[in-house]
Motif scaffolding. Structure first.
Motif, PDB file in Angstrom:
ATOM      1  N   THR A 152       1.040  -0.791   0.065  1.00  0.00           N
ATOM      2  CA  THR A 152       0.215   0.048   0.323  1.00  0.00           C
ATOM      3  C   THR A 152       0.681   1.133   0.210  1.00  0.00           C
ATOM      4  O   THR A 152       0.214   2.328  -0.593  1.00  0.00           O
ATOM      5  CB  THR A 152      -1.187   0.029   1.144  1.00  0.00           C
ATOM      6  OG1 THR A 152      -0.708   0.654   2.133  1.00  0.00           O
ATOM      7  CG2 THR A 152      -2.165  -1.321   1.189  1.00  0.00           C
ATOM      8  N   ASN A 153       2.078   1.205   0.661  1.00  0.00           N
ATOM      9  CA  ASN A 153       2.683   1.922   0.976  1.00  0.00           C
ATOM     10  C   ASN A 153       2.648   3.260   1.799  1.00  0.00           C
ATOM     11  O   ASN A 153       2.962   4.497   1.813  1.00  0.00           O
ATOM     12  CB  ASN A 153       3.068   3.027  -0.484  1.00  0.00           C
ATOM     13  CG  ASN A 153       4.065   2.300  -1.351  1.00  0.00           C
ATOM     14  OD1 ASN A 153       5.298   0.930  -0.974  1.00  0.00           O
ATOM     15  ND2 ASN A 153       4.892   3.233  -2.074  1.00  0.00           N
ATOM     16  N   LEU A 154       1.499   2.451   2.253  1.00  0.00           N
ATOM     17  CA  LEU A 154       0.976   3.760   2.675  1.00  0.00           C
ATOM     18  C   LEU A 154       2.174   4.264   4.861  1.00  0.00           C
ATOM     19  O   LEU A 154       2.614   2.421   5.377  1.00  0.00           O
ATOM     20  CB  LEU A 154       0.068   3.091   3.837  1.00  0.00           C
ATOM     21  CG  LEU A 154      -1.099   3.946   5.369  1.00  0.00           C
ATOM     22  CD1 LEU A 154      -1.410   5.483   4.708  1.00  0.00           C
ATOM     23  CD2 LEU A 154      -1.897   2.850   5.365  1.00  0.00           C
ATOM     24  N   LEU A 155       2.544   5.145   5.122  1.00  0.00           N
ATOM     25  CA  LEU A 155       3.365   5.378   6.458  1.00  0.00           C
ATOM     26  C   LEU A 155       2.527   5.111   7.412  1.00  0.00           C
ATOM     27  O   LEU A 155       1.322   5.320   7.295  1.00  0.00           O
ATOM     28  CB  LEU A 155       4.133   7.335   6.474  1.00  0.00           C
ATOM     29  CG  LEU A 155       4.549   7.242   6.047  1.00  0.00           C
ATOM     30  CD1 LEU A 155       5.220   8.378   5.390  1.00  0.00           C
ATOM     31  CD2 LEU A 155       5.961   6.369   5.889  1.00  0.00           C
ATOM     32  N   VAL A 156       3.168   4.108   8.426  1.00  0.00           N
ATOM     33  CA  VAL A 156       2.261   3.683   9.476  1.00  0.00           C
ATOM     34  C   VAL A 156       3.453   3.082  10.445  1.00  0.00           C
ATOM     35  O   VAL A 156       4.698   3.220  10.686  1.00  0.00           O
ATOM     36  CB  VAL A 156       1.856   2.137   9.172  1.00  0.00           C
ATOM     37  CG1 VAL A 156       0.641   2.626   8.092  1.00  0.00           C
ATOM     38  CG2 VAL A 156       2.992   1.141   8.502  1.00  0.00           C
ATOM     39  N   TYR A 157       2.777   3.556  11.727  1.00  0.00           N
ATOM     40  CA  TYR A 157       3.119   3.013  13.204  1.00  0.00           C
ATOM     41  C   TYR A 157       2.273   2.468  14.052  1.00  0.00           C
ATOM     42  O   TYR A 157       1.263   1.969  13.734  1.00  0.00           O
ATOM     43  CB  TYR A 157       3.839   4.495  14.083  1.00  0.00           C
ATOM     44  CG  TYR A 157       2.536   4.704  14.747  1.00  0.00           C
ATOM     45  CD1 TYR A 157       1.661   5.083  15.928  1.00  0.00           C
ATOM     46  CD2 TYR A 157       1.376   5.511  13.763  1.00  0.00           C
ATOM     47  CE1 TYR A 157       0.912   5.294  16.349  1.00  0.00           C
ATOM     48  CE2 TYR A 157       0.650   6.281  14.372  1.00  0.00           C
ATOM     49  CZ  TYR A 157       0.127   5.640  15.966  1.00  0.00           C
ATOM     50  OH  TYR A 157      -1.267   6.737  16.773  1.00  0.00           O
ATOM     51  N   ARG A 158       3.200   1.303  14.855  1.00  0.00           N
ATOM     52  CA  ARG A 158       2.510   0.826  15.693  1.00  0.00           C
ATOM     53  C   ARG A 158       2.011   0.761  16.694  1.00  0.00           C
ATOM     54  O   ARG A 158       2.761   1.828  17.262  1.00  0.00           O
ATOM     55  CB  ARG A 158       3.122  -0.502  15.818  1.00  0.00           C
ATOM     56  CG  ARG A 158       3.535  -1.617  15.107  1.00  0.00           C
ATOM     57  CD  ARG A 158       3.658  -3.249  15.991  1.00  0.00           C
ATOM     58  NE  ARG A 158       3.752  -3.781  14.769  1.00  0.00           N
ATOM     59  CZ  ARG A 158       3.586  -4.604  14.480  1.00  0.00           C
ATOM     60  NH1 ARG A 158       1.879  -4.540  15.047  1.00  0.00           N
ATOM     61  NH2 ARG A 158       3.304  -5.345  13.268  1.00  0.00           N
ATOM     62  N   SER A 159       1.111   0.592  17.342  1.00  0.00           N
ATOM     63  CA  SER A 159       0.490   1.615  18.718  1.00  0.00           C
ATOM     64  C   SER A 159       0.624   0.319  19.315  1.00  0.00           C
ATOM     65  O   SER A 159      -1.342  -0.079  19.146  1.00  0.00           O
ATOM     66  CB  SER A 159      -0.596   2.722  18.372  1.00  0.00           C
ATOM     67  OG  SER A 159      -1.151   2.293  19.282  1.00  0.00           O
ATOM     68  N   GLY A 160       1.004  -0.533  19.930  1.00  0.00           N
ATOM     69  CA  GLY A 160      -0.387  -1.747  20.751  1.00  0.00           C
ATOM     70  C   GLY A 160      -0.014  -3.398  19.811  1.00  0.00           C
ATOM     71  O   GLY A 160       0.937  -2.809  19.120  1.00  0.00           O
ATOM     72  N   ASN A 161      -0.802  -3.396  19.427  1.00  0.00           N
ATOM     73  CA  ASN A 161      -1.233  -4.808  18.576  1.00  0.00           C
ATOM     74  C   ASN A 161      -1.932  -3.673  17.166  1.00  0.00           C
ATOM     75  O   ASN A 161      -2.357  -5.094  16.576  1.00  0.00           O
ATOM     76  CB  ASN A 161      -2.199  -5.882  19.077  1.00  0.00           C
ATOM     77  CG  ASN A 161      -1.475  -6.831  19.734  1.00  0.00           C
ATOM     78  OD1 ASN A 161      -0.202  -6.257  19.633  1.00  0.00           O
ATOM     79  ND2 ASN A 161      -2.223  -7.172  20.727  1.00  0.00           N
ATOM     80  N   ASN A 162      -1.435  -2.558  16.789  1.00  0.00           N
ATOM     81  CA  ASN A 162      -2.776  -1.921  16.098  1.00  0.00           C
ATOM     82  C   ASN A 162      -1.869  -1.683  15.405  1.00  0.00           C
ATOM     83  O   ASN A 162      -0.621  -0.927  15.298  1.00  0.00           O
ATOM     84  CB  ASN A 162      -3.349  -1.372  16.213  1.00  0.00           C
ATOM     85  CG  ASN A 162      -4.765  -1.504  17.312  1.00  0.00           C
ATOM     86  OD1 ASN A 162      -5.238  -2.375  16.701  1.00  0.00           O
ATOM     87  ND2 ASN A 162      -5.386  -1.197  18.554  1.00  0.00           N
ATOM     88  N   ILE A 163      -1.813  -1.304  13.595  1.00  0.00           N
ATOM     89  CA  ILE A 163      -0.881  -0.515  12.920  1.00  0.00           C
ATOM     90  C   ILE A 163      -2.103   0.357  11.975  1.00  0.00           C
ATOM     91  O   ILE A 163      -3.254   0.614  12.079  1.00  0.00           O
ATOM     92  CB  ILE A 163      -0.223  -1.790  10.914  1.00  0.00           C
ATOM     93  CG1 ILE A 163       0.167  -2.822  11.820  1.00  0.00           C
ATOM     94  CG2 ILE A 163       0.167  -0.901  10.820  1.00  0.00           C
ATOM     95  CD1 ILE A 163       0.854  -3.542  10.413  1.00  0.00           C
ATOM     96  N   LYS A 164      -1.028   2.210  12.816  1.00  0.00           N
ATOM     97  CA  LYS A 164      -2.608   3.199  12.543  1.00  0.00           C
ATOM     98  C   LYS A 164      -1.169   3.897  11.575  1.00  0.00           C
ATOM     99  O   LYS A 164      -0.179   3.771  11.018  1.00  0.00           O
ATOM    100  CB  LYS A 164      -2.296   3.902  13.353  1.00  0.00           C
ATOM    101  CG  LYS A 164      -3.239   2.774  14.392  1.00  0.00           C
ATOM    102  CD  LYS A 164      -2.901   4.353  15.838  1.00  0.00           C
ATOM    103  CE  LYS A 164      -4.720   3.166  16.683  1.00  0.00           C
ATOM    104  NZ  LYS A 164      -4.704   3.327  18.231  1.00  0.00           N
TER     105      LYS A 164
END
Length: 178
Positions: free
Chosen positions: A76-88
């Motif tokens: 997807t080439n979306l910039l993401v970060y991890r927050s606990g078990n979620n990717i945001k």
């Protein structure tokens, strides 16, 4: 991946016109209706950094882009970060923290990169709270690409740049979806 494709290769003698040798083999189909185009056989991030971008970018900007490339969601080439078990999706404050610069400097950098067509920003509104918006930042696959499959949405977002490097048959397949 899609179904295999049979490729027939013939070796023809140009003087006589007769077929000297024929070979038949299977290759993987590089286009899937759901996944898109099999852009690369590498599952890791690749850099196809345009050679003409060096005039507009400083070495620090190139370093920032490289650092951001380590936080791309595959295919997807979306910039993401991890927050606990979620990717945001990353916001300006997350990007600024990652790059160790102020939010104001980060916003200027992001705007510069967007103007150079190396990144796109989409705005997603929360249906529950109309006042809350979430920005999503996508890096152009001609700069960095994470994953194997170039999907339709990413193609449409960066159509102008991708049309220069993709084969004509892939462009026509993507455009036939319209």
């Amino acid at each position: 991946m899609g179904k295999d494709v049979v490729v027939k290769q013939s070796l023809i003698d140009t003087a006589t016109g007769e077929v000297v040798r024929q070979k038949e083999f299977y290759v993987k189909n590089k286009f899937d209706a759901e996944k898109g185009y099999y852009f690369t056989s590498q599952k890791n991030r690749i850099s196809i950094f345009p050679s003409n971008m060096h005039e507009e970018l400083t070495d620090a900007d190139i370093g920032k882009m490289f650092k951001l490339s380590k936080h791309l969601q595959a295919n997807t080439n979306l910039l993401v970060y991890r927050s606990g078990n979620n990717i945001k999706p990353m916001q300006i404050k997350h990007i600024a923290k990652l790059l160790k610069i102020s939010e104001r400097s980060c916003a200027r950098f992001i705007n510069k990169i967007i103007k150079l067509h190396m990144m796109e920003k989409t705005i997603e509104k929360n249906s529950k709270f109309s006042f809350y918006c979430c920005n999503k930042y996508f890096i152009c696959p001609t700069v960095f690409f994470c994953g194997c499959w170039l999907n339709y949405n990413l193609y449409i977002m960066f159509k102008r740049d991708l049309d220069r490097i993709l084969p004509n048959w892939v462009i026509s397949k993507f455009n036939s979806k319209n």
